[in-house]
Design an enzyme around this catalytic site. Structure first.
Site, PDB file in Angstrom:
ATOM      1  CD  GLU A 275      -3.079  -1.005   2.167  1.00  0.00           C
ATOM      2  OE1 GLU A 275      -2.969  -0.153   3.065  1.00  0.00           O
ATOM      3  OE2 GLU A 275      -4.066  -1.753   2.060  1.00  0.00           O
TER       4      GLU A 275
ATOM      5  CD  GLU B 255      -3.710  -5.860   3.906  1.00  0.00           C
ATOM      6  OE1 GLU B 255      -4.551  -5.024   4.306  1.00  0.00           O
ATOM      7  OE2 GLU B 255      -2.489  -5.682   3.987  1.00  0.00           O
TER       8      GLU B 255
HETATM    9  C1  BG6 Z   1      -4.504  -2.014   5.344  1.00  0.00           C
HETATM   10  C2  BG6 Z   1      -3.152  -2.352   5.884  1.00  0.00           C
HETATM   11  O1  BG6 Z   1      -4.467  -0.694   4.939  1.00  0.00           O
HETATM   12  O2  BG6 Z   1      -5.600  -2.024   6.189  1.00  0.00           O
HETATM   13  C3  BG6 Z   1      -3.181  -3.140   7.176  1.00  0.00           C
HETATM   14  O3  BG6 Z   1      -2.337  -2.978   4.927  1.00  0.00           O
HETATM   15  C4  BG6 Z   1      -4.251  -2.583   8.083  1.00  0.00           C
HETATM   16  O4  BG6 Z   1      -1.909  -3.142   7.738  1.00  0.00           O
HETATM   17  C5  BG6 Z   1      -5.584  -2.753   7.399  1.00  0.00           C
HETATM   18  O5  BG6 Z   1      -4.274  -3.118   9.363  1.00  0.00           O
HETATM   19  C6  BG6 Z   1      -6.762  -2.311   8.246  1.00  0.00           C
HETATM   20  O6  BG6 Z   1      -6.615  -1.008   8.675  1.00  0.00           O
HETATM   21  P1  BG6 Z   1      -7.045  -0.585  10.122  1.00  0.00           P
HETATM   22  O7  BG6 Z   1      -6.791   0.861  10.205  1.00  0.00           O
HETATM   23  O8  BG6 Z   1      -8.493  -0.902  10.242  1.00  0.00           O
HETATM   24  O9  BG6 Z   1      -6.226  -1.418  11.045  1.00  0.00           O
END
Ligand code: BG6
Length: 477
Positions: free
Chosen positions: A168, A377
């Protein structure tokens, strides 16, 4: 759904994590500080001052965690390497204890036939490089990142065949250099675009080297893709959404896939004096480091409308609404404006829930770049409750993952080439800014900002559900 194509037989069913969010052991076995170790110590930056000093202690409990992955039948596990374990000061002598830890993890995974996907960089830049030359702010980072990457290729390339270069880039640069919510906490648009250029060069340099060291492997970036929707069918809103797609997506993905910056955005930035400085050899490097696949981290879509030019300065436009850590920004004057989409439900953190947006996004990426896609993800951050019988009834998470997997199956039916799917996340972990209350895992970890926290692992209902999905190769959705 007999009309839907099946998931491919070698589809990589998995889950993901990142070093800082799970490992803990922040200062052991030679590891030095990353910019996150520093940032979380600044009062007021994270929820109740949480930090990753212990996180979920994966560093010491990786065997137990891999055992759970094996029990679930996981085909792949995506994790990141902490740069500061390999090079405590960012460069110089390799720290063998850091290499050993990841060797043990990789061997443990392979023992259980779980394919490792290794992320080279998930935001934890060595503090020493930030101090020496501003980290991503200097072109020197390109060489240091390439050397760090080569060390990983040499150490693990014999057993790791799937690699993610940068996680990201669009998020760590925006939050680090536009909203100041992540380290190094800057708000400077010109610097933001320059930092991005250096990161894109570093990405290409690593991929270029990869071809020599791991010729039989596959590598790509993980991009946080939030497909753009127009609020209405008014042509000016449609144009605003097109603009947003250009500025918030093509700006990175075109560079990864083609080694070229998109024209509309480039011309706009040039007119406004904030385009990055580029040298001729930079463009050659960008073209020499193309990925094998596009990694997509998908959480939600974003909706746009026309943004009238109203004298707002270019400064500080991507205003995050902040409090709940939403990804919304207000937009770019004269170009696009972010608005709420009333057609979508939202999570407790105000993130849109939009499975169809994933199918739409996969189509757009497939049509534009003709690259295979890894969903690196996707998942739901929510409050979870441990019942008296020690169970966690996370039906909301099952529903979220189920509908998104359905969307992937529809995309496969459309003709997209899909490599795999990583739930974010395997165990609960530290949410960068939201502590431990916002949970993503299939496995609960008894870790909290305050109070009792023995770190024990509990299988959530979603754990058993996903196990069944994997066993049926997605037939039981
Ligand atoms: C993504 C990242 O942006 O979102 C993760 O790659 C992150 O590392 C995930 O944890 C969720 O974001 P958040 O702010 O809800 O923890």
């Amino acid at each position: 759904h007999e009309n839907l194509k099946s998931f491919p037989n070698d589809f990589l069913w998995g889950a993901a994590s990142a070093a800082y969010q799970v490992e803990g052991a922040w200062n052991v076995d030679g590891k030095e500080k990353s910019i996150w170790d520093t940032f979380v110590r600044v009062p007021g930056k994270t929820f109740k001052g949480t930090n990753g000093d212990v996180a979920v202690d994966h560093y010491h409990r990786y065997k137990e965690d891999v055992q759970l992955m094996a029990e679930m039948g996981m085909k792949t596990y995506r994790f990141s390497v902490a740069w500061t374990r390999i090079f405590p000061h960012g460069k110089g002598e390799v720290n063998q204890e850091g290499i050993d830890f990841y060797n043990h993890l990789i061997d443990e995974l392979r023992k259980h036939y779980i394919e490792p996907i290794l992320t080279i960089y998930h935001w934890d830049l060595p503090q020493a490089l930030q101090d020496a030359y501003g980290g991503w702010e200097s072109k020197q980072i390109v060489e240091d990142f390439q050397n760090y990457s080569i060390s990983l290729f040499k150490a693990f390339g014999d057993r790791v065949k799937y690699w993610v270069s940068l996680n990201e880039q669009n998020i760590f640069t925006r939050l680090g250099y536009q909203t100041a919510m992540h380290p190094p906490g800057e708000k400077d648009d010109k610097l933001y675009y320059q930092v991005n250029h250096h990161a894109s060069l570093a990405n290409a340099a690593a991929i270029k080297a990869f071809r020599k060291y791991v010729p039989d492997g596959k590598i790509g970036p993980s991009f946080a893709y939030s497909p753009a929707y127009a609020k209405t069918s008014k042509p000016e809103d449609v144009l605003a959404a097109d603009n947003a797609e250009e500025f918030t997506s093509h700006w990175w993905m075109d560079v990864y896939a083609w080694g070229e910056y998109p024209q509309v955005a480039w011309n706009y930035l040039t007119r406004n004096g904030i385009a990055p400085r580029i040298e001729k050899e930079d463009l050659e490097l960008l073209k020499a480091g193309k990925p094998d696949f596009m990694g997509i981290n998908y959480y939600q879509t974003t909706t746009y409308e026309k943004n009238p030019l109203n004298g707002v300065t270019l400064d500080g436009h991507f205003n995050t609404t902040g409090e709940k850590g939403t990804m919304e920004d207000t937009g770019l004057p004269g170009v696009y404006k972010t608005v709420t989409n009333d057609n979508l439900e939202r999570t407790n953190w105000d993130w849109n829930i939009d499975p169809q947006g994933l199918r739409i996004g996969i189509r757009r990426v497939t049509n534009r770049y003709q690259l295979p896609i890894l969903i690196s993800e996707n998942g739901l951050g929510e409050y979870d409750k441990v019942e008296d019988d020690d169970s966690i009834q996370d039906d909301y998470r099952i529903e979220y993952i189920r509908t998104h997997l359905k969307a992937i199956q529809e995309a496969i039916t459309d003709g997209a080439e899909m490599i795999g799917y990583c739930v974010w996340s395997f165990t609960d972990l530290l949410s960068w800014l939201n502590g431990y209350q916002k949970r993503y895992g299939l496995v609960y970890v008894n870790q909290h900002e305050e109070g009792e926290h023995d770190l024990r692992r509990i299988r959530k209902k979603s754990f058993y559900w996903y196990k069944d999905v994997i066993a049926s190769n997605g037939e039981n959705l």
